[in-house]
Design an enzyme around this catalytic site. Structure first.
Site, mmCIF file in Angstrom:
data_model
loop_
_atom_site.group_PDB
_atom_site.id
_atom_site.type_symbol
_atom_site.label_atom_id
_atom_site.label_comp_id
_atom_site.label_asym_id
_atom_site.label_seq_id
_atom_site.Cartn_x
_atom_site.Cartn_y
_atom_site.Cartn_z
ATOM 1 N N GLY A 12 -119.139 20.412 -41.610
ATOM 2 C CA GLY A 12 -118.313 19.360 -41.030
ATOM 3 C C GLY A 12 -118.976 19.036 -39.711
ATOM 4 N N GLY A 42 -123.274 19.236 -40.367
ATOM 5 C CA GLY A 42 -123.965 18.690 -41.450
ATOM 6 C C GLY A 42 -124.355 20.051 -42.489
ATOM 7 C CG ASP A 96 -112.398 15.107 -51.316
ATOM 8 O OD1 ASP A 96 -112.288 16.215 -51.734
ATOM 9 O OD2 ASP A 96 -111.031 15.004 -49.770
#
Ligand code: AMP
Length: 305
Positions: free
Chosen positions: A207, A210, A238
């Site tokens: 998240g 990194g 995605d």
């Protein structure tokens, strides 16, 4: 950028209802294949395999076409489109699923059109791992297969998911999913465990912290872009995958440095999608903005010789 390879993607196409501390939206365009396709379309041609119901709004089809996404593999089935309802608290790294309505996705038998079956680059976006396998079985000789998944399938279809992992080159998942899948709190150990199941590379996203990339004999730690305003983290994973695979598809040859650049392109695209709900920011993006932010990443991690 002139692309070397087209990319085939199979994944969910849905209508998402999302609440974050900064706002709320109802039945907006979402789904793993959608976020992936739009991000990858900045680098290469995308061929989408997926399913929608008869209620899918026509304007969304227009948006996909505008981005040159090939929809010959899109099935329209009687019934309702897949729906997902999620909430986020102040920890935007964790989506709380309130409701998953598979609808037409429950009866989906992916059919890869004959003209797609020679394709070399395949992305198996988050969807039932049995469907991911069904798509792989229809591709003649893929050169690069990348997959993603989520906790819903780790709990519900673990064995099929491990089967998928044996057949892919690269797997991308987030930290909580890697911990759960491996029943292992340490991400370095989890990364190594997943590598031992078959893939040549494992990317674990963290998240706002990194991403890590593991391969035999190589390790890369990428930062996330330090955004001050994150509106809606849905689709970040995605979209990361779309930037990552899209960039690889635009390269003549791929080596370890190319893989590292691809991770940064993934992080670059992901840093945009979270700035607004649904795909609004990605849909409005241009090549110059992508280049500028990629360069900011380069500056951010440079610390001299
Ligand atoms: P992410 O990149 O992980 O934030 O993916 C978000 C997207 O995943 C949303 O747009 C949802 O529509 C989709 N999604 C949520 N649950 C599922 C599921 N069980 N299978 C496939 N797609 C899902």
């Amino acid at each position: 950028m002139s692309a070397q390879h087209e990319v085939l993607v199979v994944g969910s196409i849905g209508l998402d209802s999302i609440k974050t501390p900064f706002g709320e939206v109802f039945e907006v365009l979402g789904g793993s294949a959608i976020y992936f396709s739009l991000a990858a379309s900045f680098f290469t041609s995308v061929r989408l395999v997926g399913v929608i119901g008869e209620d899918f709004p026509e304007q969304h089809i227009g948006l996909l076409k505008k981005h040159g996404i090939d929809l010959s593999g899109l099935q329209v089935l009687p019934g309702k489109t897949f729906r997902w309802k999620g909430n986020y608290g102040y920890d935007l790294n964790e989506a709380i699923t309130l409701d998953t309505e598979l609808n037409v996705l429950a009866n989906f038998a992916p059919q890869v059109p004959e003209i797609y079956r020679d394709i070399k680059y395949v992305f198996l976006a988050n969807i039932d791992p049995d469907l991911q396998l069904a798509v792989l079985d229809q591709i003649k000789k893929p050169e690069l297969v990348v997959c993603d998944t989520m906790n819903f399938w780790i709990h519900g279809k673990r064995d099929s998911l491990i089967e998928v992992l044996k057949r892919v080159d690269i797997v991308i998942m987030n930290d909580a999913e890697a911990r759960e899948l491996c029943k292992e709190p340490n991400l370095v150990k989890a990364g190594r465990t997943i590598l031992s199941w078959g893939p040549k590379r494992v990317i674990i996203k963290k998240g706002e912290h990194g991403a890590l990339m593991f391969a035999n004999g190589s390790f890369f730690s990428a930062p996330a872009y330090p955004l001050e305003e994150i509106f809606d983290p849905t689709g970040a994973g995605d979209t990361f995958a779309g930037g990552f695979v899209g960039y690889l598809a635009s390269c003549k040859q791929i080596n370890d440095t190319g893989m590292r650049r691809a991770v940064i392109y993934g992080a670059t695209l992901a840093s945009f999608v979270v700035e607004d709900f649904s795909v609004q920011r990605t849909a409005a993006l241009n090549q110059q903005e992508i280049r500028d932010r990629y360069q900011e990443f380069q500056k951010m991690v440079h610390f001299g010789e």
